[in-house]
Enzyme design. Structure first.
Site, PDB file in Angstrom:
ATOM      1  N   GLY A  36       2.245  -3.051   7.682  1.00 48.03           N
ATOM      2  CA  GLY A  36       2.910  -1.911   7.032  1.00 48.03           C
ATOM      3  C   GLY A  36       2.659  -0.628   7.815  1.00 48.03           C
ATOM      4  O   GLY A  36       3.583   0.142   8.107  1.00 48.03           O
ATOM      5  N   HIS A  37       1.390  -0.405   8.169  1.00 46.47           N
ATOM      6  CA  HIS A  37       1.066   0.782   8.975  1.00 46.47           C
ATOM      7  C   HIS A  37       1.784   0.727  10.324  1.00 46.47           C
ATOM      8  O   HIS A  37       2.310   1.736  10.802  1.00 46.47           O
ATOM      9  CB  HIS A  37      -0.440   0.864   9.232  1.00 46.47           C
ATOM     10  N   GLY A 149       4.837   5.877   4.071  1.00 47.36           N
ATOM     11  CA  GLY A 149       5.385   4.672   3.478  1.00 47.36           C
ATOM     12  C   GLY A 149       5.940   4.931   2.082  1.00 47.36           C
ATOM     13  O   GLY A 149       5.326   5.642   1.294  1.00 47.36           O
ATOM     14  N   MET A 186       2.058  -4.994   1.229  1.00 43.11           N
ATOM     15  CA  MET A 186       0.843  -4.972   2.058  1.00 43.11           C
ATOM     16  C   MET A 186       0.000  -3.761   1.709  1.00 43.11           C
ATOM     17  O   MET A 186       0.521  -2.672   1.481  1.00 43.11           O
ATOM     18  CB  MET A 186       1.213  -4.922   3.533  1.00 43.11           C
TER      19      MET A 186
HETATM   20  P1  AMP Z   1      -3.127   4.333   3.734  1.00 44.04           P
HETATM   21  O1  AMP Z   1      -3.859   3.919   4.961  1.00 44.04           O
HETATM   22  O2  AMP Z   1      -3.174   3.325   2.637  1.00 44.04           O
HETATM   23  O3  AMP Z   1      -3.449   5.735   3.300  1.00 44.04           O
HETATM   24  O4  AMP Z   1      -1.588   4.373   4.155  1.00 44.04           O
HETATM   25  C1  AMP Z   1      -1.166   5.136   5.245  1.00 44.04           C
HETATM   26  C2  AMP Z   1       0.331   5.153   5.262  1.00 44.04           C
HETATM   27  O5  AMP Z   1       0.831   3.832   5.362  1.00 44.04           O
HETATM   28  C3  AMP Z   1       0.938   5.754   3.987  1.00 44.04           C
HETATM   29  O6  AMP Z   1       2.071   6.546   4.343  1.00 44.04           O
HETATM   30  C4  AMP Z   1       1.337   4.535   3.221  1.00 44.04           C
HETATM   31  O7  AMP Z   1       2.390   4.758   2.320  1.00 44.04           O
HETATM   32  C5  AMP Z   1       1.758   3.611   4.329  1.00 44.04           C
HETATM   33  N1  AMP Z   1       1.738   2.221   3.889  1.00 44.04           N
HETATM   34  C6  AMP Z   1       0.684   1.563   3.336  1.00 44.04           C
HETATM   35  N2  AMP Z   1       1.055   0.316   2.994  1.00 44.04           N
HETATM   36  C7  AMP Z   1       2.355   0.184   3.339  1.00 44.04           C
HETATM   37  C8  AMP Z   1       3.317  -0.877   3.223  1.00 44.04           C
HETATM   38  N3  AMP Z   1       3.010  -2.056   2.686  1.00 44.04           N
HETATM   39  N4  AMP Z   1       4.569  -0.628   3.685  1.00 44.04           N
HETATM   40  C9  AMP Z   1       4.900   0.571   4.215  1.00 44.04           C
HETATM   41  N5  AMP Z   1       4.041   1.594   4.336  1.00 44.04           N
HETATM   42  C10 AMP Z   1       2.797   1.407   3.907  1.00 44.04           C
END
Ligand code: AMP
Length: 280
Positions: A36-37, A149, A186
């Site tokens: 996802g990231h 995301g 994810m």
């Molecule tokens: P985090 O590391 O959880 O703070 O997420 C960092 C970025 O990745 C944020 O913009 C989230 O929305 C995005 N993100 C996390 N999981 C996903 C996913 N499954 N699909 C798309 N973007 C994601």
């Protein structure tokens, strides 16, 4: 890929890229990166000649009883993955770099209205921490475009609103939700789940689809939401919410509204909180 740990290192690399004529793309994360990231990095690459990703587990967005201490930290794997996916700079700031006066004494950014419901109501202060760290990261990186995301839908609205209200000259791009084979969105927190719990958590996506079908069939919203909660409980999850809201501001939709909606779910599997959503 270069790694910057200080403001000076970051600024020098970004300034060099600008002098070379590149637009700057930015992907902020908390690390423990998954596909996802990496999809966000790919989108940033399409929009900018130079891509910066940050990994910072931001203390101010965790509540006192949340998982800050045990949040998975995998900086070496993250660096390897980012390099493979075409990231130019990994920014790995210390807490002191982000909060020079300390996390408790920092300027705090509160985005009103859109933070008052759902995640904001359940996790008091969470979005203040998010807005504060993202504003600070924006000022450090000074990107032209930043990718977030759709998985964290309310967060995306908070960032868009902050950017507009504070006139950050940054284009905010939303990335589609990346999912496991069974539909589970994810998330770094998925690794708290054992195999059986992961399988059961596939019910979240199935429930979002059922909510969409209910709206398509013209069913009353209250009935759709009640059925969604029951379906989540049936799958062994504890729903915090399963709701239909207006996609633009998360307000309550008008009873007959069919377009411009988003279905949002937060549910717990044991100690692990999972969120997901679907634009209708
Ligand atoms: P985090 O590391 O959880 O703070 O997420 C960092 C970025 O990745 C944020 O913009 C989230 O929305 C995005 N993100 C996390 N999981 C996903 C996913 N499954 N699909 C798309 N973007 C994601």
């Amino acid at each position: 890929m270069q790694i910057a740990r200080t403001t000076e290192e970051l600024r020098r690399l970004v300034a060099d890229a600008r002098r070379a004529g590149h637009a700057i793309g930015f992907v902020p994360t908390m690390g423990n990166l998954h596909d996802g990231h990496y999809s966000l990095v790919r989108i940033a690459r399409e929009r900018a000649g130079f891509v910066v990703a940050s990994v910072f587990v931001n203390p101010t967005q965790f509540g006192p009883n949340e998982d800050f201490a045990r949040y998975p930290r995998t900086p070496d794997a993250d660096a390897g993955g980012l390099a493979q996916h075409g990231c130019d700079v990994l920014f790995l700031p210390s807490v002191e770099t982000i909060y020079p006066f300390g996390a408790q004494a920092s300027v705090s950014i509160h985005v009103p209205v859109v933070t008052e419901t759902l995640e904001g109501a359940i996790r008091p202060g969470h979005f203040d921490g998010v807005a504060t760290v993202v504003a600070r990261l924006f000022n450090l990186v000074q990107p032209d475009v930043a990718v977030f995301g759709q998985k964290d839908y309310q967060q995306l609205l908070v960032i868009r609103r902050m950017v507009r209200d504070l006139a950050f000259p940054i284009d905010i791009v939303a990335a589609p939700i990346a999912r496991e084979a069974n539909g589970l969105a994810m998330s770094s927190r998925n690794q708290y789940l054992d195999a059986a719990a992961r399988e059961r958590a596939g019910a979240i996506r199935a429930t979002l689809e059922a909510m969409r079908d209910g709206v398509g069939a013209g069913s009353p919203f209250a009935g759709i939401e009640a059925a969604a909660r029951a379906a989540l409980e049936q799958a062994g999850l504890v729903p915090d919410y399963a709701v239909l809201r207006k996609a633009d501001d998360l307000g309550e939709p008008a009873p007959g509204q069919r377009g411009g909606l988003v279905a949002l779910i937060a549910a717990r599997s044991g100690m692990t909180r999972l969120i997901d959503n679907s634009l209708l």
